[in-house]
Design a protein around this motif. Structure first.
Motif, mmCIF file in Angstrom:
data_model
loop_
_atom_site.group_PDB
_atom_site.id
_atom_site.type_symbol
_atom_site.label_atom_id
_atom_site.label_comp_id
_atom_site.label_asym_id
_atom_site.label_seq_id
_atom_site.Cartn_x
_atom_site.Cartn_y
_atom_site.Cartn_z
ATOM 1 N N SER A 244 0.686 -1.335 0.156
ATOM 2 C CA SER A 244 0.200 -0.070 -0.099
ATOM 3 C C SER A 244 0.819 1.272 -0.071
ATOM 4 O O SER A 244 2.171 1.113 0.326
ATOM 5 C CB SER A 244 -0.962 0.043 1.055
ATOM 6 N N PRO A 245 0.272 2.301 -0.454
ATOM 7 C CA PRO A 245 1.110 3.710 -0.343
ATOM 8 C C PRO A 245 1.569 4.012 0.999
ATOM 9 O O PRO A 245 2.321 4.874 1.207
ATOM 10 C CB PRO A 245 -0.047 4.635 -0.936
ATOM 11 N N TRP A 246 0.990 3.519 2.132
ATOM 12 C CA TRP A 246 0.921 3.678 3.422
ATOM 13 C C TRP A 246 2.142 2.615 4.037
ATOM 14 O O TRP A 246 2.143 2.356 5.223
ATOM 15 C CB TRP A 246 -0.202 3.842 4.375
ATOM 16 N N ASP A 357 -5.607 -5.655 4.606
ATOM 17 C CA ASP A 357 -4.469 -4.725 4.945
ATOM 18 C C ASP A 357 -3.984 -5.381 6.448
ATOM 19 O O ASP A 357 -4.519 -5.173 7.391
ATOM 20 C CB ASP A 357 -5.194 -3.330 5.217
ATOM 21 N N ILE A 384 -3.576 0.135 -5.521
ATOM 22 C CA ILE A 384 -3.995 1.148 -4.804
ATOM 23 C C ILE A 384 -3.319 2.446 -5.434
ATOM 24 O O ILE A 384 -1.922 2.332 -5.315
ATOM 25 C CB ILE A 384 -3.928 1.189 -3.372
ATOM 26 N N SER A 386 -1.725 6.425 -6.141
ATOM 27 C CA SER A 386 -1.251 7.442 -5.233
ATOM 28 C C SER A 386 -2.095 8.150 -4.577
ATOM 29 O O SER A 386 -1.733 9.261 -3.836
ATOM 30 C CB SER A 386 -0.341 8.101 -5.904
ATOM 31 N N ASP A 387 -3.464 8.470 -5.103
ATOM 32 C CA ASP A 387 -4.434 9.322 -4.642
ATOM 33 C C ASP A 387 -4.906 8.895 -3.176
ATOM 34 O O ASP A 387 -5.445 9.429 -2.370
ATOM 35 C CB ASP A 387 -5.687 9.888 -5.470
ATOM 36 N N ARG A 388 -4.488 7.478 -2.829
ATOM 37 C CA ARG A 388 -4.919 6.776 -1.652
ATOM 38 C C ARG A 388 -6.415 6.698 -1.566
ATOM 39 O O ARG A 388 -6.852 6.061 -0.687
ATOM 40 C CB ARG A 388 -4.312 7.351 -0.585
ATOM 41 N N LYS A 389 -7.263 6.856 -2.721
ATOM 42 C CA LYS A 389 -8.693 6.633 -2.571
ATOM 43 C C LYS A 389 -8.984 5.492 -3.551
ATOM 44 O O LYS A 389 -10.125 4.924 -3.332
ATOM 45 C CB LYS A 389 -9.103 7.906 -2.912
ATOM 46 N N PRO A 410 -8.870 9.728 1.673
ATOM 47 C CA PRO A 410 -7.728 8.699 1.311
ATOM 48 C C PRO A 410 -7.969 7.715 2.515
ATOM 49 O O PRO A 410 -8.428 8.001 3.890
ATOM 50 C CB PRO A 410 -6.609 9.724 1.764
ATOM 51 N N ASP A 412 -5.999 5.958 4.492
ATOM 52 C CA ASP A 412 -5.065 5.813 5.308
ATOM 53 C C ASP A 412 -5.543 6.985 6.345
ATOM 54 O O ASP A 412 -5.070 7.212 7.296
ATOM 55 C CB ASP A 412 -3.833 5.434 5.078
ATOM 56 N N SER A 413 -6.475 7.913 5.820
ATOM 57 C CA SER A 413 -6.655 9.003 6.680
ATOM 58 C C SER A 413 -7.839 8.773 7.793
ATOM 59 O O SER A 413 -8.040 9.548 8.532
ATOM 60 C CB SER A 413 -7.303 10.242 5.736
#
Length: 719
Positions: A244-246, A357, A384, A386-389, A410, A412-413
């Protein structure tokens, strides 16, 4: 309506034995004309590795310094040690230069001798195991890849009577590395184990001063055996995934048993016919005693009118999943699985078939989260953005789909992952008429996305929870009047026939799906009744088919884009076979939207990300061979593409799940695809990870002349 009788039964039984992906129908008819531009490559394709006999290339991962790792999945037990056991290894002494060119290695030859076929070979470096199945881990309390009961007993066929999806710890798949140091020399390797019950292992690994990688098995764990994963109900058939981006491992459940209708059928077909005979899929028999035996039962009941129940073979391991959850084993004195029902603890089918996840990856006990709101399918992998959405997902198997999910914020927000809210979409091919009857290499597929519904992760989990506590005894008591405790055989047949005709009343019904589709058409996805909002999230494939989405991709095996991809970059979609509902064969005429010329070897499409991270055009860049092609053609072609991984320099690793398929050898291989216009070397520094120019413009656009100006043809493009 396609004649579903007997289709794919042989392929399915083989796959069940291996615990592997289903190989679809590959009819090598020499009288069939060859499809033009099959095989074909827009760019260059070079073979880097061939894997040991019987094994797939799965779970490729490239470290920051360029080292390559992958899993040796279900190798032949007849291979010499160590290639007779599954495991995870890397190519010692080799690193990709990550400069966008395939000049960093010489192409590997095809395996010519038995010795070459029974080992893992690479164009450079030596395949070195980091870990192998059943090695002792976690202070001696576990075996790598092996799932345990709540009281710590290994769940294997040696210990329990029942069916198992692949041998325990025989199917390592996706690998993702989460570094714990700034220089990336230490961290955790997360590996999927494609079994039922499923598993994700976590192994501490580190890079030595001389560039070699080492594993600390003493401190490795099977996350399946932790309480947080058991509290989720565990997992099934963990296949590929994503980082994931996170910076967490996303593990995808390839729950092949989820189809409620077989192949091209729809719920509407069943309701119109007044029976599910010829159309019912595996999901409807989930809580049947000995569910994987439903195919042989239907063969006995219906004789010449029997049909192939899609996904029945993936019901293996469901009872073992119940034992993982703490059920009391039944009939353990029997030599094989029996129809004595499990009545105390039984898995809920709607809890399997999701992206998982692995949050808090470095904690003593990681905290897994299932993304129920992203839909339920036989997920091969997510991608996933890079907008994380925005998330693209591929569902593996015949007449399956690619899907899109877009979160409101997003992902992860959200402080609480159960609060994640978003919209689930299915694709509709809009240029089907113009594309009809053409070779796949000549056709860009234009997509629009049909909105299926909006929900939160918590809402979907609450809907799922309504189906907890349903057991195998419910199957008998709901669907049969005969008292199963007095005559189990008669009650079981009565229940089976009732489910065939009218569906499994313990779960979402045919009528609910049809009513949802009717309301969706009349009022839109936001106008459906509150009690029907669950339908597209729990019965994603059936719902999408019911509203006319293009759910006909055959074995959507992989999806990936470069890390940090931005608008203008590419997302790659791997379709392992282009046949059956996607093809223009007489048997499938009018069944699907796409109806292209058949290419059993499969297609890799790419799609440029638009400003909002949407994709609307699938462009073919690699086309496999026809099933009837001779070894001279098939030996050097990409066949039945499986996992794909886009490296930081824009090249794409392409794994195979091919077996022989006309080749002179029966080994799967790993290829490296270099796009024809790869502009990663020298790309603007403000756009790291970009696969195209600033604007993403290209002359490869819809409506281009038939001669494809600007498109290259690699060495596999010769007719």
């Amino acid at each position: 309506m396609v004649d579903l009788t007997r289709r794919n039964l042989m392929e399915a039984s083989v796959a069940a034995a291996l615990g592997a992906s289903v190989t679809g129908v590959a009819s090598a008819d020499p009288d069939d004309p060859d499809t033009p531009l099959a095989p074909h490559v827009d760019g260059e394709l070079k073979r880097f590795s061939s894997t040991a006999l019987g094994a797939e290339v799965t779970g490729p991962f490239v470290f920051d310094e360029g080292a390559l790792l992958y899993s040796l999945q279900h190798p032949s037990r007849d291979n010499p040690a160590p290639y007779d056991e599954a495991g995870i290894g890397y190519f010692s002494g080799f690193q990709f230069e990550l400069e966008g060119s395939n000049d960093d290695f010489d192409e590997l030859s095809t395996p010519q001798t038995n010795a070459e076929r029974q080992t893992v070979r690479g164009a450079d470096g030596e395949f070195t195991f980091l870990a192998q199945a059943h090695e002792t881990i976690n202070g001696g309390t576990e075996e790598l890849g092996v799932v345990q009961t709540p009281d710590g007993e290994n769940i294997t066929t040696d210990a329990f009577a029942g069916t198992q999806y692949g041998d325990a710890a025989y199917n390592p798949d996706c690998n993702q590395f989460v570094p714990t140091t700034d220089d990336g020399t230490e961290g955790y390797l997360f590996t999927n184990w494609e079994n039922s019950p499923g598993n994700v292992s976590r192994i501490p690994i580190s890079r030595t001063d001389d560039g070699e990688w080492e594993a600390d098995l003493e401190n490795a764990i099977n996350i399946a055996n932790t309480e947080p994963m058991r509290d989720l109900g565990g997992t099934r058939i963990n296949c590929y995934g994503d980082l994931s981006p996170w910076n967490t491992m996303i593990s995808s459940e390839e729950n092949y048993a989820h189809p409620r209708v077989s192949l091209a059928a729809t719920v509407g077909d069943i309701l119109e016919a007044g029976t599910g005979k010829g159309r019912r899929g595996a999901h409807e028999f989930w809580n049947r005693p000995n569910p994987s035996d439903i195919q042989s039962a239907v063969d006995d009941y219906y004789g010449d009118e029997a049909w192939g129940i899609q996904g029945y073979w993936a019901m293996t391991g469901v009872e073992f999943l119940a034992y993982y959850l703490g059920a009391d084993p039944v009939d353990q004195d029997a030599d094989e699985n029996t129809t004595q029902p499990i009545g105390d603890v039984y898995p809920n089918p709607y809890r399997y078939g999701y992206h998982v996840d692995i949050r808090e990856p470095a904690a003593d006990t990681p905290q897994p989260v299932k993304y129920y709101v992203m839909g339920r399918a036989a997920w091969e992998s997510p991608d996933i953005q890079s907008d994380r959405k925005t998330v693209y997902g591929c569902s593996d198997g015949d007449s399956k789909g690619i899907y899109k999910f877009v979160a409101d914020e997003p992902i992860d927000s959200y402080d609480d992952p159960m609060a994640i809210a978003g919209t689930l979409y299915a694709p509709k091919v809009t240029n089907a008429e113009a594309a009809r009857e053409l070779p796949p290499a000549e056709v860009d597929l234009e997509l629009e996305w049909l909105e299926l519904g909006h929900a939160t992760n918590r809402e979907v989990e609450a809907w799922i929870a309504e189906y907890d506590d349903i057991t195998q005894t419910d199957y008998l008591e709901t669907h049969a009047e005969t008292d199963w405790e007095k005559d189990l055989e008669a009650a079981l047949e009565e229940a089976d026939r009732e489910v065939v005709d009218n569906g499994n009343q313990d779960y979402i019904t045919d009528e609910e799906i049809a009513l949802w589709a009717e309301q969706w058409a009349d009022e839109g996805p936001d106008g459906v009744s509150p009690d029907l909002r669950r339908v597209p999230f729990l019965e994603t494939r059936a719902a999408a088919k019911e509203i006319g989405a293009s759910i006909e991709f055959n074995k959507a095996e992989g999806v990936d884009s470069v890390d940090g991809a931005e608008p203008g970059d590419y997302v790659y979609f791997a379709i392992s076979e282009l046949n059956d509902d996607m093809s223009n064969e007489e048997a499938y005429e009018g069944v699907g939207d796409i109806q292209l010329e058949r290419v059993d070897g499969g297609v890799v499409y790419r799609a440029a990300l638009e400003a909002d991270f949407n994709v609307s055009t699938l462009e073919p860049v690699i086309v496999g061979p026809d099933a009837s092609d001779p070894a001279a053609v098939a030996d050097d072609a990409l066949i039945n593409v499986d996992n794909v991984l886009v490296m930081d320099d824009g090249r794409v690793l392409c794994c195979e799940d091919a077996d022989q398929f006309g080749r002179s050898y029966s080994n799967d291989c790993l290829y490296v695809y270099e796009p024809a216009e790869n502009d990663f070397p020298g790309r603007p520094t403000e756009h790291p990870g970009r696969g195209r120019g600033e604007t993403g413009d290209t002359d490869d656009v819809p409506g281009r002349p038939a001669e494809h100006p600007g498109r290259g043809r690699g060495r596999n493009g010769d007719d």
